[in-house]
Design a protein around this motif. Sequence first.
Motif, PDB file in Angstrom:
ATOM      1  N   SER A  98       0.691  -1.643  -0.274  1.00  0.00           N
ATOM      2  CA  SER A  98       0.067  -0.460  -0.067  1.00  0.00           C
ATOM      3  C   SER A  98       0.839   1.423   0.195  1.00  0.00           C
ATOM      4  O   SER A  98       0.849   2.250  -0.784  1.00  0.00           O
ATOM      5  N   VAL A 150      -8.382  -2.926  -3.336  1.00  0.00           N
ATOM      6  CA  VAL A 150      -8.963  -1.616  -3.174  1.00  0.00           C
ATOM      7  C   VAL A 150      -9.029  -1.524  -1.224  1.00  0.00           C
ATOM      8  O   VAL A 150      -9.008  -0.199  -1.007  1.00  0.00           O
ATOM      9  N   VAL A 154      -7.292   1.277   1.161  1.00  0.00           N
ATOM     10  CA  VAL A 154      -8.491   2.077   1.610  1.00  0.00           C
ATOM     11  C   VAL A 154      -8.217   2.315   3.422  1.00  0.00           C
ATOM     12  O   VAL A 154      -7.711   2.971   3.464  1.00  0.00           O
ATOM     13  N   THR A 171      -6.484   5.116  -5.638  1.00  0.00           N
ATOM     14  CA  THR A 171      -7.536   4.360  -5.798  1.00  0.00           C
ATOM     15  C   THR A 171      -7.978   4.335  -7.307  1.00  0.00           C
ATOM     16  O   THR A 171      -7.978   2.906  -8.257  1.00  0.00           O
TER      17      THR A 171
END
Length: 187
Positions: A98, A150, A154, A171
């Motif tokens: 990430s 995703v 997040v 994203t």
Amino acid sequence: MDSISIEDLTITFVSTNYPRKLVRHLREIKKYQICKSEKGIYYVYGDQIPIQILVASQLDPSENLWLRSLTNNLHERQMARKLIDEYQKHEKNVLYQSMMDVIVRANTQQFNREDKRMCEALRELMEEEFEAERGKARREGLKEGRSEAVKTVVSNLLEMNMPIEEIIKVTGESEEIVYKMIEELRG
């Protein structure tokens, strides 16, 4: 509601340079105390929720590589190379995935302008990651797998206190989808 205790929260401000106006406001208006913990890390005392200020330009690069790199103004080629090396050691770790994704997406123009080979290396790295996610998504069901990937990104970005507008940009999802994921994560 109250799924996270207020004692478990921390407000973190991240700034490229020392935020003089913010510090002045916190000291003079709010009457908070600000103490330097180490290079680039300041603790703010006086609020119910712990507050810290991270000044990226002051952080020691050898000890805070990832924090220093959370910027959309990454120009140091050596730092980018270190990021790639560190990432490759931990590429299976979702948090590293990430973080690297955010850094690459935020600095695409800088890498394109400054060092084509660096940009290509980052793209290849991230492409490997995206291919792995795609493969995983195919095995689990394309839509579900992408959605979960995703949602993980997040969640990690929320933990890093990234503004929702930036999460939407990173994203590439619609505002509606991101808010729905945030609701699911918090609910």
